[in-house]
Design a protein around this motif. Structure first.
Motif: not given
Length: 481
Positions: A206-228
């Protein structure tokens, strides 16, 4: 930067099979392939919409191996020839990735066209950095430069998207994003990824993110792809890896290329390679006639074949004493460099080489000797010092002469970073021992480019491999590569 343990997470705001960080061309291609493999796909993008640096690019893909565009222009290429060419200039360090890329290039070109990315069956023969017109094929690297032309058959591989203007990358991105929307790739915009989430076994989930000042937590069932993207806007990383980079140099791309994805992946166990790699550009061409001039350093010596790709020339200029370099031309080829952003300054015109030598404060006799030797051999159609291609050889004996200052710290050189995450041929992020980091893939400019430095880079080596390995990452994360 640290990771977050999943044990500390009480609830997630959203979940998906595959989560992609970044919505440039690598992220879009990864999203399409993961979705077509049956996955629920969520792209976490820090900007207010999809685009990335790809949208602002000149739209050149480095593709070969025998594409329809090459064939239509009368050029014979194949995967083995392309591989020999790339390995000759780029070295064997990432030979496995280069081999994978070359073998899959024709099919990848066809896939891009199937998604609606347009390429004309037309050819631009002159030296150019990018095209304002829509020709589909151009020379975008060092294929004709010695010694590479003797190792592999010289073939142009710069495939430009058929869109007028200097940002035809938008034509590719618009087509790909339309497909993503049609096929249900979801996105969370204005979401700045901050840390990867790992389970007790060390798998990225998963990944932790911040959206408009609020924390958002997203779960990845299979995986994360970094393309930043790369790290050209990260002052701390630039200072560490490029201490000699002058203040006048400017990063290309968008403000979000701050290396965050690289740092997050490293915190999760990923390894990096080639972090001291950089491609800078302040091309002397177009017009192509300027390539017939000579480039000398402050010792009055030539140090590079002037017909090199502009990034290769820039890399050699960076290595010269005080990073000084001068372009010398005669009256028959005089013209002003057309890339105005480079700000190459015309120093003056001179009635003799002796006068020019003194004005440039070069060692007495140095430029005179360099010019005499060059002209003598050019009259014979050869350049024994650097084997400059015959297309660009002429004696510079038609005075008066002129000099342009093309020094690295005086002109404006634009650059992108080439180092990044180490990946395998399945786009899995690898650790320091070469083992895959569970649940973590990467593609695009956040990974180590196939070209380790500006001497071996070619225009299109970001969009081409970025889109290709993005596709592989999407399939691999879904377990269908």
């Amino acid at each position: 930067m640290n990771t977050i343990s999943i044990d500390s997470v009480s609830r997630f705001d959203d979940d998906a099979d595959v989560i992609i960080l970044g919505y440039g061309i690598a992220g879009a291609c990864a999203g399409l392939e993961a979705r077509r493999a049956g996955g629920d796909v969520l792209v976490v993008e820090r900007a207010g919409g999809a685009s990335g640096a790809s949208m602002l690019s000149s739209g050149i893909f480095y593709l070969g191996g025998g594409t329809d565009v090459q064939a239509a222009a009368g050029f014979d290429d194949d995967p083995d020839n392309m591989y020999r060419s790339m390995i000759a200039s780029m070295g064997p360090e990432q030979a496995e990735l280069v081999r994978t890329y070359c073998d899959g290039n024709v099919a990848h070109f066809e896939w891009l066209e199937e998604q609606g990315v347009p390429f004309e069956r037309s050819y631009h023969p002159d030296k150019a950095v990018f095209l304002m017109s829509t020709e589909g094929l151009m020379w975008s690297g060092n294929e004709k430069v010695w010694p590479y032309r003797d190792i592999a058959r010289p073939v142009p591989r710069g495939h430009q998207v058929a869109m007028e203007g200097d940002a035809s990358g938008a034509g590719a991105m618009q087509a790909l994003l339309a497909r993503c929307a049609e096929e249900g790739v979801r996105a969370s915009f204005d979401s700045v990824a901050e840390a990867l989430i790992v389970d007790e076994a060390g798998r990225v989930c998963g990944v932790s993110a911040r959206q408009f000042g609020k924390a958002k937590l997203f779960k990845a069932r299979r995986g994360i792809i970094v393309a930043t993207g790369g790290f050209g806007r990260n002052t701390e990383m630039l200072t560490h890896h490029f201490p000699a980079l002058p203040a006048s140099a400017e990063p290309m791309g968008i403000p979000h290329t701050d290396g965050a994805g690289i740092l997050m992946a490293v915190a999760a166990g990923g390894d990096v390679r080639g972090m001291d790699g950089l491609i800078a550009t302040a091309s002397i061409y177009p017009p192509g006639q300027l390539v017939k001039g000579i480039i000398v350093n402050r010792l009055g010596r030539r140090f590079v074949s002037e017909d090199s790709y502009h990034g290769r020339t820039a890399s050699f200029i960076m290595e010269q004493p005080a990073q000084r370099a001068y372009l010398i031309v005669d009256s028959e080829i005089f013209a002003y460099p057309e890339i105005a952003s480079a700000q190459h300054r015309l120093i003056d015109g001179f009635d003799s080489i002796v006068e020019m030598e003194a004005a440039l404060e070069l060692p007495p006799g140095s430029l005179v000797r360099a010019m005499e030797a060059y002209n003598e051999h050019a009259r014979e159609g050869r350049d024994p010092l650097f084997e400059k291609h015959g297309d660009w050889l002429k004696p510079l004996d038609a005075g008066p002469w002129a000099a342009f200052d093309i020094s690295f710290d005086r002109s404006i050189y634009y650059y992108i970073t080439l180092g990044g995450l180490r990946i395998g041929p399945d786009a899995h992020v690898l650790d320091a021992e070469g083992n895959p980091v569970p649940g973590l893939w990467a593609a695009g400019a956040c990974t180590a480019h196939l070209s380790p430095d500006g001497k071996s880079y070619a225009s299109g080596m970001s969009l081409g491999p970025g889109s290709y390995f993005g596709r592989i990452a999407g399939r691999s994360a879904m377990g269908s590569s």
